[in-house]
Design a protein around this motif. Structure first.
Motif, mmCIF file in Angstrom:
data_model
loop_
_atom_site.group_PDB
_atom_site.id
_atom_site.type_symbol
_atom_site.label_atom_id
_atom_site.label_comp_id
_atom_site.label_asym_id
_atom_site.label_seq_id
_atom_site.Cartn_x
_atom_site.Cartn_y
_atom_site.Cartn_z
ATOM 1 N N LEU A 359 71.293 38.645 24.044
ATOM 2 C CA LEU A 359 69.960 38.051 24.187
ATOM 3 C C LEU A 359 69.045 38.950 25.002
ATOM 4 N N VAL A 360 69.564 39.488 26.089
ATOM 5 C CA VAL A 360 68.741 40.349 26.949
ATOM 6 C C VAL A 360 68.348 41.624 26.226
ATOM 7 N N ASP A 361 69.249 42.167 25.414
ATOM 8 C CA ASP A 361 68.928 43.388 24.670
ATOM 9 C C ASP A 361 67.766 43.179 23.707
ATOM 10 N N HIS A 362 67.641 41.971 23.145
ATOM 11 C CA HIS A 362 66.563 41.697 22.208
ATOM 12 C C HIS A 362 65.293 41.211 22.905
ATOM 13 N N LEU A 363 65.442 40.421 23.948
ATOM 14 C CA LEU A 363 64.278 39.857 24.630
ATOM 15 C C LEU A 363 63.698 40.794 25.682
ATOM 16 N N GLY A 364 64.466 41.777 26.126
ATOM 17 C CA GLY A 364 63.977 42.710 27.139
ATOM 18 C C GLY A 364 64.849 42.686 28.376
#
Length: 389
Positions: A359-364
């Motif tokens: 999730l963090v890789d896609h959301l920033g």
């Protein structure tokens, strides 16, 4: 003629640049203030979340476990549905297959463990004999403790012994709650798997913008692929470790080699902590059954060598860089979720960490260290984009 025109343009742009620069400075300060508030709120949530999740473990633990099972078993249900089975039947078969694997694993471990339970007192006595033999080499420590006790002085007193419930009583009290949580988890997982098609439809097709739909699709696919592939790959590796341990236990003449292989496979799902616990158990069993301490430590040394090769050569080569995570993050997640939900939280820690990482890789990914030194919280700075426009 060109000279006055150029002078006029410069005079017209001169007052606009300071105003724009002042506006950008104010926007940067406002953005940093909002980022600081977000960081403080995230830190407060991180500190308060364990208490909320531990108090509401009856609700949150089955829900999180069901979500992980849904991510893991949805590809199997999709495969069964592609063969022409109805969605309901495909979801049910996926749950039944998972429960069958868990039942076989527990049967292979628990049945021999119950038969060896009666031999535990004899093993402990044998370990005590080995340590009593070694104690003669450290008599100076005993004499030093006696001298310290004489100098400090010790007063005799009455020893109060509190009556505590036995293991069987605690197990009897805990069994209904555990069964209820397991039943709730299985039901939640089944209905989530059965509703996966409708959930994808809502997330992907009911978005106002096409970009948000594509982003949601990528996030869902990345989370599912990363978590499911990791668990399945690690499961195959751990199964191989269990087979090797079972063969080694059989070759060394240890009782119940299937039990030791099953324990090695199950405990290997716990990073760092599981292999250490397995080493301690094998060492205790070896010292409790061998004639000498040196012979008793051979099984533990063999398992430790196997784990070293598996953890440093086989697993990194199979998983690759995609699933490589910082060991500090793994230990933090392990301790964090173990503190909240105990052993179940420890088993769920790595899948939860993988899902959050995706999730963090896609959301920033937030730049927390750089933010402390004045850098933007996220790599993409909206102010720089505004300056380019």
């Amino acid at each position: 003629m060109n000279g006055p025109d150029t002078t006029t343009e410069d005079k017209g742009e001169a007052p606009r640049n300071p105003a724009r620069r002042q506006a950008m400075t104010f926007a940067a300060q406002e953005l940093r203030l909002i980022s600081a508030v977000v960081v403080l709120m995230a830190l407060g949530l991180f500190l308060a979340l364990p208490f909320v999740l531990s108090i509401g473990a009856v609700v949150f633990l089955p829900l999180v476990t069901a979500i992980i099972l849904t991510i893991l078993l949805s590809p199997l249900a999709d495969k069964l549905a592609s063969w022409g089975l109805p969605n309901f039947l495909a979801s049910l078969l996926a749950i039944v297959a998972f429960l069958g694997i868990v039942a076989l694993a527990l049967t292979a471990v628990l049945r021999p463990a119950v038969s060896l339970y009666d031999e535990v007192p004899a093993m402990i006595a044998r370990v005590g004999e080995h340590f009593s033999q070694l104690k003669g080499s450290f008599n100076w420590v005993t004499r030093l403790n006696e001298q310290i006790a004489q100098i400090v002085g010790s007063e005799g007193g009455r020893e109060v012994v509190l009556a505590t419930p036995s293991f069987l009583e605690e197990l009897a009290f805990a069994t209904p709650t555990v069964l209820l949580e397991m039943l709730l988890t299985i039901m939640l997982a089944f209905f989530m798997i059965e509703a996966r098609v409708r959930l994808r439809h809502r997330l992907l097709l009911q978005r106002a913008a096409v970009d948000s739909s594509l982003k949601a699709a990528r996030v869902m696919r990345e989370v599912q692929d990363r978590v499911a592939a990791y668990i399945l790959t690690v499961g195959v590796i751990n199964l191989g470790v269990g087979v090797v341990v079972a063969l080694g236990a059989w070759m060394l003449g240890m009782d119940a080699p299937l039990m030791w292989g099953g324990l090695a496979a199950l405990l290997n799902f716990l990073p760092y902590i599981g292999p250490l616990l397995m080493t301690a158990l094998v060492a205790l069993f070896g010292l409790g059954t061998a004639e000498s301490p040196l012979l008793g430590l051979i099984p533990a040394a063999a398992y430790l060598g196997l784990h070293t090769v598996e953890a440093n050569v086989i697993t990194p080569a199979v998983l690759g860089a995609r699933f490589t995570m910082n060991p500090v993050l793994i230990l933090l997640a392990l301790s964090y979720f173990s503190w909240i939900w105990g052993v179940t939280g420890a088993l769920l820690s790595v899948p939860i960490l993988l899902a959050l990482t995706a999730l963090v890789d896609h959301l920033g990914r937030p730049n927390l260290i750089g933010f402390m030194f004045g850098e933007p919280l996220f790599a993409t700075n909206v102010l720089e984009l505004a300056e380019e426009d």
